[in-house]
Write an enzyme that holds these catalytic residues in place. Structure first.
Site, short mmCIF file in Angstrom:
data_model
loop_
_atom_site.label_atom_id
_atom_site.label_comp_id
_atom_site.label_asym_id
_atom_site.label_seq_id
_atom_site.Cartn_x
_atom_site.Cartn_y
_atom_site.Cartn_z
N ARG A 37 -13.40 -5.95 15.84
CA ARG A 37 -12.41 -4.95 16.22
C ARG A 37 -13.15 -3.62 16.31
O ARG A 37 -13.95 -3.30 15.41
CB ARG A 37 -11.32 -4.85 15.15
N ASP A 66 -6.21 -3.51 1.65
CA ASP A 66 -5.07 -3.32 0.74
C ASP A 66 -4.28 -4.60 0.54
O ASP A 66 -3.23 -4.60 -0.09
CB ASP A 66 -4.17 -2.18 1.22
N HIS A 121 -2.21 0.78 16.56
CA HIS A 121 -1.57 1.22 15.31
C HIS A 121 -0.26 1.96 15.55
O HIS A 121 -0.03 3.06 15.01
CB HIS A 121 -2.55 2.10 14.50
N ASN A 160 0.82 -1.21 0.00
CA ASN A 160 0.00 0.00 0.00
C ASN A 160 0.86 1.28 0.00
O ASN A 160 1.66 1.49 0.91
CB ASN A 160 -0.92 0.02 1.23
N ARG A 172 0.98 -11.48 13.35
CA ARG A 172 0.07 -10.96 12.32
C ARG A 172 0.66 -10.98 10.91
O ARG A 172 0.13 -10.40 9.99
CB ARG A 172 -0.32 -9.53 12.67
N HIS A 187 -3.08 -10.47 9.20
CA HIS A 187 -3.58 -9.20 8.69
C HIS A 187 -4.45 -9.49 7.47
O HIS A 187 -4.16 -10.40 6.69
CB HIS A 187 -2.33 -8.40 8.29
N TRP A 226 2.04 6.73 11.94
CA TRP A 226 0.63 6.68 11.52
C TRP A 226 0.08 5.31 11.82
O TRP A 226 0.72 4.29 11.64
CB TRP A 226 0.48 6.98 10.03
N GLU A 232 2.00 -7.20 11.35
CA GLU A 232 1.47 -7.01 9.99
C GLU A 232 2.47 -6.33 9.07
O GLU A 232 2.41 -6.51 7.87
CB GLU A 232 0.16 -6.22 10.02
N TYR A 281 -6.78 6.84 13.03
CA TYR A 281 -6.72 5.59 12.27
C TYR A 281 -7.99 4.78 12.52
O TYR A 281 -8.49 4.71 13.65
CB TYR A 281 -5.49 4.76 12.68
N ASP A 288 -6.91 -1.95 17.65
CA ASP A 288 -5.62 -1.70 17.00
C ASP A 288 -5.09 -0.34 17.44
O ASP A 288 -5.70 0.69 17.12
CB ASP A 288 -5.82 -1.73 15.47
N GLU A 300 -8.16 -11.50 10.16
CA GLU A 300 -8.80 -10.21 9.89
C GLU A 300 -9.57 -10.32 8.58
O GLU A 300 -9.12 -10.95 7.63
CB GLU A 300 -7.74 -9.12 9.78
N GLU A 360 -3.55 -4.53 19.51
CA GLU A 360 -2.67 -4.72 18.35
C GLU A 360 -1.70 -3.55 18.17
O GLU A 360 -2.07 -2.40 18.39
CB GLU A 360 -3.53 -4.84 17.11
C1 CS2 Z 1 -4.48 -2.02 9.91
C2 CS2 Z 1 -4.37 -1.88 8.43
O1 CS2 Z 1 -6.02 -3.72 9.44
C3 CS2 Z 1 -5.16 -3.33 10.24
O2 CS2 Z 1 -4.84 -3.92 11.27
O3 CS2 Z 1 -3.27 -1.93 10.59
O4 CS2 Z 1 -5.60 -1.42 7.97
C4 CS2 Z 1 -3.28 -0.93 7.93
O5 CS2 Z 1 -3.53 0.36 8.40
C5 CS2 Z 1 -3.26 -0.96 6.41
O6 CS2 Z 1 -3.08 -2.28 5.98
C6 CS2 Z 1 -2.15 -0.09 5.87
O7 CS2 Z 1 -2.14 -0.15 4.47
MG MG Z 2 -3.19 -3.19 12.27
#
Ligand code: CS2
Ligand code: MG
Length: 402
Positions: free
Chosen positions: A147, A316, A212, A37, A283, A312, A402, A262, A159, A210, A339, A236
């Site tokens: 989630r 994307d 993040h 992504n 993940r 994950h 991010w 992830e 996020y 999450d 997920e 997460e």
């Molecule tokens: C996120 C993702 O799904 C998740 O756990 O961390 O949506 C992540 O933000 C995206 O894959 C980034 O491209």
């Molecule tokens: Mg995540």
């Protein structure tokens, strides 16, 4: 079975996807997801300019040898671009091998260890009320695990909170959007979210969240301890995981289960976390961690330390990655959860597949291979459209995660 041709497809049915197609002299072909992504073209070029020339003429059955050739032979080994490319080759070759055996891929990985793959959906809202209502909706759709993400008072964006209730796509066209973050505001807000969710919806479903990558270890320890009464299935990415030792500090303060990985690309990225019991779920994914061949290694290593998979599965990651991941997770003994961010209708048309959702789980059909295809004609209707993930700054302008 000689590889006679291979090509990269880039399409954008709502978001960009990169797919590798490998063809053999026997007329069999396989496909693999190569989507990274925000950096899609880097992987597309790595495949077209540096990998495909080395594949032509090789025996498609020699999956492990080709994996080792591409990993050790790159010299500059590891990292998201290289490993996404290797993942795509590996996934396509396993697809071919299963088609040649006229079997669904999971049969070559040991057969079914379960019938369905428990998944979690993404409930989110601008505030606690909206997030709670969204979680209730997912439960009404039959999900056993949800989630929950929520907007935070005082923060304009965050996020995981999307405009669309079923789809979440963080990448936006044009240059990266800049968002503003405050850990203090987030930590003030989040425990009340889970208190409300459990009060209203009870404890009979798995609740995930999450973070993040946004807290420091001691902040993550605080949060983990504060939410213990709400019995999360996992917290997460509590911190960025370059320094895996940081997780020791979180573990000292909380028994809330932790899930990381992830953005990891090899077993080496996971090793310290797993062998020191610093996480409970790994993940890593088919598309970013070396395909079936390497993800199976990571899962087996994780099983020695009671760590389960929690792959994950964001939008994307294409249906090709999801399909292949379901085959692996159907077979391994230490499956945890998967997920499941639903793809758009256009995406599902470009990538016809035989997996389906029912009663909180995804189920696979019995088509030979990983069961996902690429409709190149439909894909051609959606030209690549450059998009970036957002960046994050603290309120004083400091660059953050991010
Ligand atoms: C996120 C993702 O799904 C998740 O756990 O961390 O949506 C992540 O933000 C995206 O894959 C980034 O491209
Ligand atoms: Mg995540």
């Amino acid at each position: 079975m000689k590889i006679t041709n291979a090509r990269v497809n880039i399409t954008c049915p709502g978001r960009n996807f990169v797919t590798l197609k490998i063809e053999t002299e026997k007329g069999l072909y396989g496909i693999g997801d190569a989507t990274l992504n925000g950096r899609e073209l880097a992987v597309a070029s790595y495949l077209s300019d540096h990998v495909i020339p080395c594949l032509i003429g090789r025996d498609a059955q020699r999956i492990e040898d080709i994996w080792q050739y591409l990993y050790r032979g790159s010299y500059w080994r590891g990292g998201p671009v290289t490993m996404s490319a290797i993942s795509a080759v590996d996934t396509a070759l396993w697809d071919i091998k299963a088609k040649a055996a006229n079997m669904p891929l999971y049969q070559l990985l040991g057969g079914k260890s379960r019938d369905g793959i428990m998944v979690y959906g993404h409930a989110n809202g601008r505030d606690i009320e909206e997030s709670c209502a969204a979680a209730e909706k997912f439960l009404s759709l039959g999900y056993k695990a949800v989630r929950v993400q929520s907007g935070v008072p005082g923060l304009e964006t965050i996020y995981g909170v999307s405009k669309d209730k079923m789809f979440y796509e963080p990448a936006t066209k044009g240059l990266p959007v800049e968002q503003v973050w405050s850990s203090a505001k987030y930590l003030n807000h989040i425990p009340a979210l889970f208190e409300t969710i459990r009060e209203r919806l009870g404890y009979e479903f798995h609740l995930l969240h999450d973070v993040h990558h946004r807290l420091t270890p001691i902040e993550a320890g605080q949060l983990g301890k504060a939410v213990e009464p709400y019995r999360l299935f996992w917290l997460e990415d509590p911190v960025p995981a370059e320094n895996q030792e940081s997780l020791r500090l979180i573990r000292q303060h909380t028994t809330t289960p932790l899930a990381i990985g992830e953005i990891f690309n090899t077993i080496w990225d996971c090793k310290t976390l797993i062998e020191n019991h610093l996480i409970d779920y790994i993940r890593t994914t088919i598309v970013h961690a070396g395909g079936i061949t390497h993800l199976r290694r990571i899962a087996d290593f994780a099983s020695l330390y009671h760590v389960r998979t929690g792959c994950h599965g964001a939008t994307d990651l294409s249906p090709v990655c999801l399909g292949a991941s379901l085959h692996l997770n159907l077979a391994i003994p230490n499956f945890g959860i998967h997920e499941y961010m639903r793809h758009t209708k256009e995406t599902d048309e470009v990538f016809p597949h035989d997996y389906y959702f029912e009663n909180g789980a995804l189920y696979l059909g019995d088509k030979p291979g990983h069961g996902v295809d690429l409709d190149e004609e439909k894909a051609a209707h959606y030209p690549y459209n450059p998009a970036y993930l957002p960046v994050n700054r603290l309120e004083d302008g400091t660059m953050w995660n991010w």
